[in-house]
Design an enzyme around this catalytic site. Structure first.
Site, mmCIF file in Angstrom:
data_model
loop_
_atom_site.group_PDB
_atom_site.id
_atom_site.type_symbol
_atom_site.label_atom_id
_atom_site.label_comp_id
_atom_site.label_asym_id
_atom_site.label_seq_id
_atom_site.Cartn_x
_atom_site.Cartn_y
_atom_site.Cartn_z
ATOM 1 N N CYS A 123 0.858 -1.186 0.000
ATOM 2 C CA CYS A 123 0.000 0.000 0.000
ATOM 3 C C CYS A 123 0.879 1.215 0.000
ATOM 4 O O CYS A 123 2.091 1.111 0.118
ATOM 5 C CB CYS A 123 -0.961 0.005 1.171
ATOM 6 S SG CYS A 123 -0.248 0.633 2.659
ATOM 7 N N ARG A 403 -12.056 8.599 4.434
ATOM 8 C CA ARG A 403 -11.885 7.256 4.994
ATOM 9 C C ARG A 403 -11.903 7.303 6.523
ATOM 10 O O ARG A 403 -12.338 6.342 7.156
ATOM 11 C CB ARG A 403 -10.535 6.666 4.561
ATOM 12 C CG ARG A 403 -10.487 6.187 3.145
ATOM 13 C CD ARG A 403 -9.211 5.420 2.905
ATOM 14 N NE ARG A 403 -9.054 4.363 3.914
ATOM 15 C CZ ARG A 403 -7.972 3.627 4.072
ATOM 16 N NH1 ARG A 403 -6.942 3.809 3.298
ATOM 17 N NH2 ARG A 403 -7.921 2.705 5.010
#
Ligand code: UD1
Length: 423
Positions: A123, A403
């Site tokens: 990521c 998020r």
């Protein structure tokens, strides 16, 4: 794609209420898989990661609904009465959106004898492997297989064991802790993560009938039980959101109170803001920051709790970019977590990176510009810089902020920021 437009320069003043912790909520939602009963979580932040975890639970056969009379209360269905089977596979499309999806593996394994979760992969902020999660589950007797991009863990039953983590891992500790609640016998976790989100999970597991001791220390003991029951829980405040809002007060030369907070959880963040010259006033369930001028340079090193949180690193960097003098920030938790640096530099900050250390030389002013959010906390740092910069800063790709922050622009606007979202 949404973007946030900030016109910098307003001093933030006033009081806002903290949202519940995003990270704690994700683990608590996974824990709901451990029981046939309903689990009701209150003070749940309405953020995208929580929506993703709802989708994952739904894909597993466990739907959840927001309470009609409380938009922050989430009722997670039990499956007892309706005898719904759990489908123990968390699909790639959801897992790739959020690494914390991996938290369902331990509960699935404990409940169903099998869990399949898509491999989270790399990521933006580093490689972030899950080897420690797997090492812990293997110690409890799971067989691990990697199959077509999925991690599959199976066990006819789990047996308590000693798990000694090579590094401290928050979600790894939580994953193994959840699996161990239903294992036979005693599990001892050494080098456990001490984060409040681990303590909160243990508190809720115990309220569900588990026997977990020592959470908050680096040695956790769990005596397995036959089954867990439902519970209701008010999620504790999001210590990173609180830190971010306090940093917003500091960087704008203002005075901001955040309420609904257990200040003890924020020690390292408060200490660092104090060291930069902010006045910090701690009340029973609130914290107030009063900026004392620009503040001055400090040395900060991120570390697992109770150290300075890596999730506050970008926000602190924004504050230090405008402080008097030089600072160093060393990131020891995640590699590649300096992606906000080039964006801050575009706003006029003077920052260079040397390996894991960023050297920040404070400047007198930042100037607004379009910037690109790269990850959740990096975006928060950019937003803070925008609040203090001259002119207009446009933060693109704000889905990263969404998020983990619930309507951050509304909270900041309430404090006096000139900020708006455009779709
Ligand atoms: C959690 C938080 C995240 C926070 C981080 C550190 C959630 C949903 N996320 O992430 O916001 O930044 O803690 O406080 O709670 N590692 C391994 N092998 C593993 C697991 C981790 O090498 O099996 C490494 C990671 O790459 C990283 C370090 O350990 O370098 C710490 O990661 P970890 O504590 O596991 O972070 P998360 O739990 O993923």
């Amino acid at each position: 794609m949404d973007r946030i437009i900030v016109r910098g320069g307003n001093r933030l003043e006033g009081s806002v209420r903290a949202s519940g912790s995003k990270n704690a909520t994700l683990a608590l939602m996974a824990a709901a898989l451990l029981t046939d009963d309903e689990v009701v979580l209150r003070n749940v932040p309405r953020v995208r990661d929580v929506a993703t975890m709802r989708q994952i639970l739904a894909a597993l056969g466990v739907p959840s609904d927001w309470e009609p009379d409380d938009e922050h209360a989430l009722r997670i269905a039990g499956r007892g009465d309706r005898g719904r089977p759990i489908h123990p596979e968390a699909p790639y499309d959801l897992v790739r959106q959020m690494r914390a999806s991996f938290l369902v593996l331990g509960p699935l394994l404990a409940r169903c004898g099998i869990g399949r979760v898509s491999e989270p992969g790399g990521c933006a902020i580093g490689v972030r492997p899950v080897d420690q999660h797997l090492k812990g589950l293997e110690a409890l007797g799971a067989k691990i297989r990697l199959d077509h991009g999925y991690v599959e863990a199976t066990a006819s039953h789990l047996e308590g064991a000693r798990v000694n983590f090579d590094i401290t891992t928050v979600n790894g500790t939580q994953n193994v802790m959840m699996a161990a609640t239903l294992a036979r016998g005693r599990t001892e976790i050494e080098n456990a993560a001490r984060e409040p989100e681990v303590t909160e999970l243990a508190t809720v597991l115990n309220a569900m009938g588990a026997d977990v001791r020592g959470a908050g220390s680096d040695h956790i003991e769990i005596d397995g039980v036959a089954s867990l029951h439902g519970t209701e829980h008010d999620v504790w405040a999001d210590r990173i959101e609180v830190g971010t809002l306090l940093a917003a007060g500091m960087i704008t030369g203002g005075s901001v109170s955040v309420t609904g907070v257990a200040p003890a959880l924020l020690d390292a963040t408060l200490e660092k803001l104090r060291e930069t010259g902010a006045g910090i006033d701690v009340q029973a369930d609130a914290v107030t920051v009063r900026a004392g001028g620009r503040g001055h340079g400090v040395k900060a090193v991120t570390a697992p709790y109770p150290g300075f949180p890596t999730d506050m690193q970008a926000q602190l960097m924004a504050v230090l970019a405008l402080a008097d003098g030089s600072s160093t920030i060393t990131e020891t938790v995640f590699e590649h977590r300096f992606m906000h640096v080039p964006e801050l530099v575009r706003l006029g900050a003077d920052i260079t990176v040397d390996g894991r250390t960023a050297h920040v030389r404070g400047v007198g002013a930042l100037s607004g510009a379009p910037v690109m959010a790269t990850d959740l906390r990096a975006s928060a740092g950019l937003l803070l810089a925008g609040l203090a910069a001259d002119g207009e800063t446009v933060v693109n790709r704000v889905y990263h902020i969404d998020r983990g922050y619930e309507r951050i622009e509304e909270k900041l606007r309430r404090l006096g920021a000139d900020i708006r979202r455009e779709g």
